[in-house]
Design a protein around this motif. Structure first.
Motif, PDB file in Angstrom:
ATOM      1  N   THR A  99      31.708  30.558 105.805  1.00 55.90           N
ATOM      2  CA  THR A  99      32.328  30.849 104.525  1.00 55.90           C
ATOM      3  C   THR A  99      32.579  29.554 103.755  1.00 55.90           C
ATOM      4  OG1 THR A  99      34.538  30.774 105.502  1.00 55.90           O
ATOM      5  CG2 THR A  99      33.485  32.929 105.358  1.00 55.90           C
ATOM      6  N   GLU A 100      32.741  29.690 102.457  1.00 53.29           N
ATOM      7  CA  GLU A 100      33.012  28.536 101.608  1.00 53.29           C
ATOM      8  C   GLU A 100      34.297  27.839 102.047  1.00 53.29           C
ATOM      9  OE1 GLU A 100      34.111  27.592  96.923  1.00 53.29           O
ATOM     10  OE2 GLU A 100      33.250  29.546  97.503  1.00 53.29           O
TER      11      GLU A 100
ATOM     12  N   ASN B 205      24.480  28.639 102.833  1.00 54.09           N
ATOM     13  CA  ASN B 205      25.118  29.906 103.185  1.00 54.09           C
ATOM     14  C   ASN B 205      24.465  30.556 104.394  1.00 54.09           C
ATOM     15  OD1 ASN B 205      22.733  30.888 102.143  1.00 54.09           O
ATOM     16  ND2 ASN B 205      23.668  32.192 100.578  1.00 54.09           N
TER      17      ASN B 205
ATOM     18  N   ASN C 166      27.221  28.234  99.749  1.00 56.68           N
ATOM     19  CA  ASN C 166      28.557  28.177 100.342  1.00 56.68           C
ATOM     20  C   ASN C 166      29.070  26.739 100.348  1.00 56.68           C
ATOM     21  OD1 ASN C 166      29.472  30.721 100.939  1.00 56.68           O
ATOM     22  ND2 ASN C 166      28.667  30.757 103.013  1.00 56.68           N
TER      23      ASN C 166
ATOM     24  N   SER D  15      30.874  24.693 103.430  1.00 61.63           N
ATOM     25  CA  SER D  15      30.934  25.545 104.621  1.00 61.63           C
ATOM     26  C   SER D  15      30.706  24.714 105.874  1.00 61.63           C
ATOM     27  CB  SER D  15      29.909  26.679 104.540  1.00 61.63           C
ATOM     28  OG  SER D  15      28.614  26.173 104.253  1.00 61.63           O
TER      29      SER D  15
END
Length: 560
Positions: A97-98, A538, A551, A554
């Motif tokens: 996730t970011e 991502n 993302n 991340s």
């Protein structure tokens, strides 16, 4: 020859008429000569997969021999003339996730088969949205990596930075995880985890997990004996090889005491820092020692980094903001004439009592060098690597001119110290071979992270601010179009002489990736793992699409 998956070279050939078996010969560096790899290969095989340490095979050469009872014939020499991007492992979390900051910390077991990756979830996120942090466990079996577990604290809360620091035992079955902004005011072992009455952060905690078969469980919740606001207990952690001794740094602890087991209640020296030793005995964990510097001073941040020897009886502690004007070994000067020059302290435990053995400063110690930004003690406690990210020499390579401070910014340096008969001496002064200050982008921050092999003969050094746009191994160092992408430099030692090794970038270099924020070598030095918490893909899991930057921050981890 082709490059296949993580750290693997694949050799394919057509059967040679008359051959009964085959042999693979390797010249690992292109200069030391050929020798056989593995046992004889059955004639019908047609292929062979070889696992290699990528960082020491960039100039390798190979010969395949077709053999029968009359002898062997050689193939042409196959040379590695490639940045080896296809063999670099690329790991993301399964739920990337970011802002996760995956790779902000890493720890590799001694055998290189268990990898812990911290994702403290701290970067560019508000306090209200900050996730509590996760540590991911990956394991290698039959040359393949898989994610085994994801771990969170039993009292997980936003902004705790769980996973900011991690350390594995040699066998990978014990794991210490620091959460230096955990906000319980509990003290001791397994105290009240729900005691979060303070609407603030920074007490800190450490969690110990253990693995039985393939299942991880939280074993114990550890707080210091004098838990206090803003102490940042757990900012650094280190486990002994057997997992029975734990050192925990609390860089923000404020006591003015010095030495071992002094007065913990005096908060007269803000952020002087402390280290706590915990020992496992008869099925219980207990605090064994409360350690302060011999020359405790405010804002020294003693405990910012800690490193234990394999047997747990030698401890290195850094205080990068220590400000004495001393240079060299055990030359104490109580004055504050060299602000934030930094120091490293060595403590030993002959039996159950800890004592300070040495106070170590750089040979060219100077203000703002931040000597002790990163440290790593070899398993046998014979070699110590110390990063000084603020060092400003324009020297390059090994044992260059230490006195040239023309860079005016964080080029950085690493110092090697060795111990003989309880005496420490500086053995080498290391700089990047492409030392540079880009005045638009700042310094390379060489020495931000360091990791030694078990015997201390292989060293990996991270340069967080290095700007090259190269990818893979030994690429173009001069293309500075990827600001703060980061790089790793490998050095090796033969007898007492250090030599330059590989120059390592990620397989998907981009600006602000923070590649080299964390680094870890296996005991034999043959597996290198590097964290890049600013990486933006991502992708999820192992070997995903590196090119999609959906993302931000991340994070990713690369295996060599």
């Amino acid at each position: 020859m082709s490059f296949k998956s993580i750290k693997l070279f694949e050799f394919n050939w057509d059967h040679v008429e008359g051959a009964i078996y085959y042999r693979l010969q390797e010249n690992p560096d292109g200069a030391s000569g050929f020798s056989q790899i593995g046992s004889d290969i059955q004639y019908e095989a047609g292929s062979y997969i070889l696992e290699v340490p990528l960082h020491s095979r960039v100039n390798a050469q190979y010969i395949l021999q077709a053999c029968n009872n009359h002898g062997c014939s050689n193939s042409d020499i196959l040379a590695v003339n490639d940045p080896l991007i296809d063999s670099i492992g690329y790991l993301k979390s399964s739920d990337s996730t970011e802002g996760e900051y995956f790779g902000g910390s890493i720890a590799l077991s001694g055998d290189g088969n268990t990898l812990a990756v911290g994702a403290p979830g701290e970067l560019l996120r508000t306090e209200n949205s900050n996730p509590p942090g996760t540590v991911y466990i990956f394991t290698r079996n039959n040359l393949n990596w898989t994610e085994q577990a994801s771990l969170q604290a039993s009292n997980a809360d936003k902004g705790d930075y769980f996973g900011h620091s991690i350390s594995l035992s040699n066998d990978g079955n014990k794991l210490a995880i620091g959460a230096h902004r955990e906000n319980s005011s509990a003290t001791g072992i397994n105290g009240d985890q729900g005691n979060s009455s303070f609407n603030s952060f920074g007490f800190g905690a450490v969690y110990l997990f253990s693995r039985t078969s393939n299942t991880w469980t939280q074993q114990v919740y550890i707080k210091p004996s004098n838990s206090d606001l803003d102490d940042a207990f757990g900012y650094s952690v280190s486990l002994s090889g057997d997992g029975k001794t734990l050192a925990v740094g609390a860089r923000g602890e404020d006591s003015s005491s010095s030495g071992i087991n002094g007065d913990q209640t005096s908060n007269d020296h803000s952020k002087s820092g402390a280290v706590y030793i915990f020992n496992y005995n008869k099925s219980n964990w207990k605090q064994q020692a409360y350690i302060k510097a011999g020359n405790t001073g405010p804002n020294s941040q003693f405990g910012r980094s800690v490193s234990l020897s394999n047997d747990g009886n030698t401890l290195a502690v850094s205080a990068p903001f220590e400000s004495s004007g001393a240079k060299g070994i055990n030359s104490f000067l109580p004055s504050y004439s060299a602000a934030s020059s930094g120091a490293v302290y060595i403590f030993t435990r002959p039996e159950t009592t800890w004592t300070q053995q040495s106070h170590i400063k750089a040979s060219n110690s100077d203000k703002y060098d931040l000597f002790g930004s990163a440290i790593h003690l070899s398993s046998d406690a014979s070699t110590l690597a110390v990063g000084a990210i603020g060092e400003r020499s324009f020297a390059t390579g090994i044992n260059g001119n230490q006195e040239n401070n023309d860079a005016l910014d964080y080029t950085g340096a690493v110092y090697i110290f060795v111990q003989t008969n309880a005496d420490w001496v500086q053995q080498s002064y290391l700089k990047a071979h492409n030392t540079e200050l880009n005045y638009a982008n700042g310094g390379d921050i060489f020495g931000f992270s360091v990791s030694l092999s078990e015997n201390g003969d292989t060293l990996a050094v991270g340069a967080l601010g290095e700007d090259s746009h190269a990818s893979g191994i030994n690429g173009d160092e001069q293309d500075n179009n990827a600001q703060d992408s980061g790089a790793i430099y490998i050095y090796t030692r033969s007898n007492t002489t250090w030599s330059k090794g590989a120059y390592i970038k990620s397989s998907t270099t981009e600006k602000n990736d923070e590649f080299s924020h964390s680094v870890s070598l296996s005991a034999d030095g043959n597996t290198l793992v590097v964290g890049a918490p600013g990486e933006d893909s991502n992708a999820t899991g192992i070997g995903g699409d590196k090119k999609n930057n959906g993302n931000p921050n991340s994070g990713a981890v690369f295996i060599y």
